[in-house]
Design a protein around this motif. Structure first.
Motif, short mmCIF file in Angstrom:
data_model
loop_
_atom_site.label_atom_id
_atom_site.label_comp_id
_atom_site.label_asym_id
_atom_site.label_seq_id
_atom_site.Cartn_x
_atom_site.Cartn_y
_atom_site.Cartn_z
N PRO A 67 2.73 -4.24 4.18
CA PRO A 67 3.71 -3.31 3.95
C PRO A 67 2.89 -1.95 3.59
O PRO A 67 2.12 -2.03 2.43
N VAL A 68 3.32 -0.93 4.23
CA VAL A 68 2.78 0.36 3.79
C VAL A 68 3.77 1.44 3.79
O VAL A 68 4.74 1.46 4.47
N GLY A 114 5.23 -0.35 8.56
CA GLY A 114 5.22 1.01 8.14
C GLY A 114 6.46 1.74 7.71
O GLY A 114 7.51 1.78 8.40
N ASN A 115 6.62 2.32 6.62
CA ASN A 115 7.72 3.13 6.03
C ASN A 115 7.33 4.81 5.87
O ASN A 115 6.08 4.86 5.38
N LYS A 156 2.78 6.20 11.07
CA LYS A 156 4.05 5.09 10.98
C LYS A 156 3.92 4.36 12.50
O LYS A 156 4.39 3.26 12.51
N ALA A 157 3.75 5.36 13.52
CA ALA A 157 4.01 4.77 15.01
C ALA A 157 3.14 3.89 15.27
O ALA A 157 3.15 2.88 15.87
N LEU A 158 1.71 3.85 14.51
CA LEU A 158 1.04 2.69 14.59
C LEU A 158 0.88 1.35 13.85
O LEU A 158 0.37 0.46 13.93
N LEU A 182 0.90 -1.18 -0.19
CA LEU A 182 -0.03 -0.07 -0.03
C LEU A 182 1.10 1.23 -0.12
O LEU A 182 1.92 1.45 1.01
N LEU A 183 0.36 2.02 -1.15
CA LEU A 183 1.49 3.32 -1.09
C LEU A 183 0.34 4.62 -0.90
O LEU A 183 -0.41 4.80 -1.59
N LEU A 184 0.64 5.24 0.18
CA LEU A 184 -0.30 6.54 0.57
C LEU A 184 0.36 7.85 0.33
O LEU A 184 1.46 8.11 1.03
N GLU A 185 0.11 8.49 -0.54
CA GLU A 185 0.71 9.99 -0.84
C GLU A 185 -0.13 10.95 -0.20
O GLU A 185 -1.13 11.19 -0.56
N SER A 186 0.50 11.74 0.82
CA SER A 186 -0.16 12.86 1.40
C SER A 186 -1.79 12.38 1.88
O SER A 186 -2.74 13.01 1.48
N ALA A 187 -1.87 11.30 2.71
CA ALA A 187 -3.11 10.74 2.64
C ALA A 187 -3.23 10.92 4.44
O ALA A 187 -2.27 10.62 5.28
N SER A 188 -4.69 10.70 5.04
CA SER A 188 -4.81 10.14 6.33
C SER A 188 -5.82 9.50 6.66
O SER A 188 -6.56 9.13 5.66
#
Length: 269
Positions: A214-215, A240-241, A234-236, A116-122
């Motif tokens: 992997p995120v 995650g990277n 990332k902390a959760l 999973l690739l998240l660009e500028s996401a919440s």
């Protein structure tokens, strides 16, 4: 290019580099379309890019019922799209609104998503109070779009602080983004805001810990709000990277397409 009938809705899909091995399903942001991902497809000729016009956007038909715009409906549509295209598993990439959708889909259908690739996401907003305030703002914006039209909205939207760094882009690059925004439909944008805006979508913060896959979180250094959100995410995350792209704002794939493609390529290979 394909037109699929997805749960009664004609849905526009663009597929680039069809003969390539690895598949990336790519989801654009609010006011975007499949055109968002053209340069990525050009920069990654060895990867198949499946880009989708999300509900209320691009050339996908605009639903008549407002209830058809919800996040839940969009997730069911996505699952139907990948089933029709016979994609068993794939990498899922989402930018901004598309990132919220991509994360929600990965939580709902984790067996589908390899990476999973998240660009500028919440993951959405944490508290009910925040969500209610955002719903009010989004509803007011939706009403304004319906009353004043797309041109008036785009003129204001491209000047919000979130897109300040895009003013440094070349005339052609800015024009391409503007053209994509102006091609939208009032009813589609208003429905999208009311149906799956940040305020109305369920919060996914408490679900981040359950994701095993992997995120990769991508943010631009000039977009401090989303850099902070990515640090908290990332902390959760178990796997995650977080990569920050220097001197880029919210839309890294527009502001620095070459570096964006390189990061995606390196992460997947």
């Amino acid at each position: 290019m394909a037109k699929l009938i997805i749960r009664g809705l004609e849905t526009h899909v663009d597929i680039w580099n069809e003969a390539a091995g690895q598949t990336i399903v790519a989801l654009h942001g609010f006011t975007g379309s499949t055109a968002t991902w053209q340069s990525l497809a050009k920069n990654l000729p060895h990867m198949r890019i499946v880009a989708i016009d999300l509900i209320g956007h691009g050339q996908t038909a605009v639903p008549e019922q407002e209830s058809r715009f919800t996040m839940d409906e969009q997730l069911r549509d996505l699952e139907d799209i990948v089933s029709q295209l016979q994609l068993e598993t794939f990498t899922l990439l989402g930018y901004s609104m598309g990132g919220r959708i991509a994360l929600s889909y990965a939580i709902e259908y984790p067996h589908r998503v390899e990476k999973l690739l998240l660009e500028s996401a919440s993951p959405g907003l944490r508290t009910l109070k925040e969500r209610m305030e955002r719903c009010e703002r989004d509803d007011a914006l939706a009403t304004k779009i319906m009353n004043n039209g797309v041109l008036s909205f785009v003129n204001a939207w491209e000047n919000i602080p979130l897109f300040e760094s895009q003013k440094r882009l070349s005339h052609n690059a800015r024009q391409a983004v503007r053209t994509e925004r102006l091609a939208q439909n009032e009813t589609g944008l208003a429905g999208s805001l009311r149906g799956m805006g940040t305020g109305v979508q369920p919060s996914n913060w408490d679900k981040l810990t359950q994701l095993e896959l992997p995120v990769l979180l991508l943010t631009g250094s000039l977009d401090s709000k989303f850099c902070n959100i990515a640090l908290e995410m990332k902390a959760l995350l178990k796997n995650g990277n977080h990569i920050t792209v220097n001197d880029a704002g919210h839309a890294i794939h527009v502001e620095n397409p070459a570096e964006f493609a390189t990061i995606v390529n390196e992460y997947l290979t």
